[in-house]
Design a protein around this motif. Structure first.
Motif, PDB file in Angstrom:
ATOM      1  N   UNK A 108      -2.011   0.403  -9.449  1.00 37.34           N
ATOM      2  CA  UNK A 108      -1.167   1.421  -9.626  1.00 37.34           C
ATOM      3  C   UNK A 108      -1.737   2.684  -9.066  1.00 37.34           C
ATOM      4  N   UNK A 109      -3.205   2.831  -9.386  1.00 40.61           N
ATOM      5  CA  UNK A 109      -3.913   4.066  -8.921  1.00 40.61           C
ATOM      6  C   UNK A 109      -3.780   4.052  -7.492  1.00 40.61           C
ATOM      7  N   UNK A 110      -4.171   3.098  -7.098  1.00 34.09           N
ATOM      8  CA  UNK A 110      -4.284   2.971  -5.363  1.00 34.09           C
ATOM      9  C   UNK A 110      -2.790   3.455  -4.676  1.00 34.09           C
ATOM     10  N   UNK A 111      -1.738   2.638  -5.168  1.00 33.48           N
ATOM     11  CA  UNK A 111      -0.496   3.016  -4.449  1.00 33.48           C
ATOM     12  C   UNK A 111      -0.156   4.540  -5.048  1.00 33.48           C
ATOM     13  N   UNK A 127      -1.683   6.926  -2.791  1.00 35.78           N
ATOM     14  CA  UNK A 127      -1.424   7.220  -1.127  1.00 35.78           C
ATOM     15  C   UNK A 127       0.055   7.585  -1.050  1.00 35.78           C
ATOM     16  N   UNK A 128       1.162   7.415  -2.343  1.00 33.38           N
ATOM     17  CA  UNK A 128       2.402   7.609  -1.983  1.00 33.38           C
ATOM     18  C   UNK A 128       2.693   9.093  -1.561  1.00 33.38           C
ATOM     19  N   UNK A 129       1.980  10.276  -1.820  1.00 37.13           N
ATOM     20  CA  UNK A 129       2.532  11.198  -1.392  1.00 37.13           C
ATOM     21  C   UNK A 129       2.179  11.572   0.084  1.00 37.13           C
ATOM     22  N   UNK A 130       1.594  10.544   0.997  1.00 43.20           N
ATOM     23  CA  UNK A 130       1.126  10.611   2.349  1.00 43.20           C
ATOM     24  C   UNK A 130       2.036   9.318   2.998  1.00 43.20           C
ATOM     25  N   UNK A 141       1.605  -0.548   0.560  1.00 42.87           N
ATOM     26  CA  UNK A 141       1.210   0.486   0.973  1.00 42.87           C
ATOM     27  C   UNK A 141       1.069   0.357   2.837  1.00 42.87           C
ATOM     28  N   UNK A 142       2.368   1.077   3.322  1.00 48.94           N
ATOM     29  CA  UNK A 142       2.568   1.125   4.644  1.00 48.94           C
ATOM     30  C   UNK A 142       1.812   2.290   5.304  1.00 48.94           C
ATOM     31  N   UNK A 190     -12.851   1.391  -0.060  1.00 53.46           N
ATOM     32  CA  UNK A 190     -13.428   2.812  -0.388  1.00 53.46           C
ATOM     33  C   UNK A 190     -12.429   3.481  -1.380  1.00 53.46           C
ATOM     34  N   UNK A 191     -11.308   3.458  -1.398  1.00 57.36           N
ATOM     35  CA  UNK A 191     -10.632   4.202  -2.329  1.00 57.36           C
ATOM     36  C   UNK A 191     -10.577   3.283  -3.663  1.00 57.36           C
ATOM     37  N   UNK A 192     -10.599   2.113  -3.515  1.00 57.85           N
ATOM     38  CA  UNK A 192     -10.589   1.378  -4.740  1.00 57.85           C
ATOM     39  C   UNK A 192     -12.018   1.351  -5.442  1.00 57.85           C
ATOM     40  N   UNK A 193     -13.129   1.805  -4.785  1.00 56.18           N
ATOM     41  CA  UNK A 193     -14.429   1.998  -5.547  1.00 56.18           C
ATOM     42  C   UNK A 193     -14.250   3.405  -6.121  1.00 56.18           C
TER      43      UNK A 193
END
Length: 107
Positions: A26-29, A32-35, A47-48, A84-87
């Motif tokens: 959920x944090x990952x998604x 990125x949701x605003x971009x 995530x597309x 990188x973002x997951x980390x």
């Protein structure tokens, strides 16, 4: 105009064992949701990006990440962005070294 949906995509998959996979997915998604275009529910998210797509699947014992892109460079870029973002989000549970060691398996 050519239909790009018929192009063969390269696919790779990574697995990270964690008991809180839904939280990190959920944090990952949400990050990125605003971009980019993102879909998210309790068990999976998508995530597309302009260079590829990443599906995140929260399983009971870990987080499965499935990346797909039209070429090797794009696939590598996608894998790198996601890890990188997951980390960053999981810094208490996932060191940079451990994140870099998560293998992406090509299908």
């Amino acid at each position: 105009m050519a239909d790009t949906t018929d192009r063969a995509l390269l696919v790779s998959e990574a697995w990270w064992a964690t008991p809180i996979s839904a939280r990190y997915m959920a944090q990952l998604c949400k990050h990125f949701a605003h971009k980019i275009a993102v879909t998210l529910n309790e068990r999976d998210g998508r995530m597309v990006f302009a260079f590829g797509t990443c599906d995140a699947i929260a399983e009971e014992t870990g987080l499965r990440l499935r990346a797909s892109a039209p070429g090797e460079d794009e696939l590598h870029q996608l894998e790198d962005v996601i890890i990188r973002h997951l980390q960053r989000f999981a810094f208490r549970d996932l060191t940079e070294e451990a994140a870099a060691a998560i293998p992406w398996v090509r299908h």
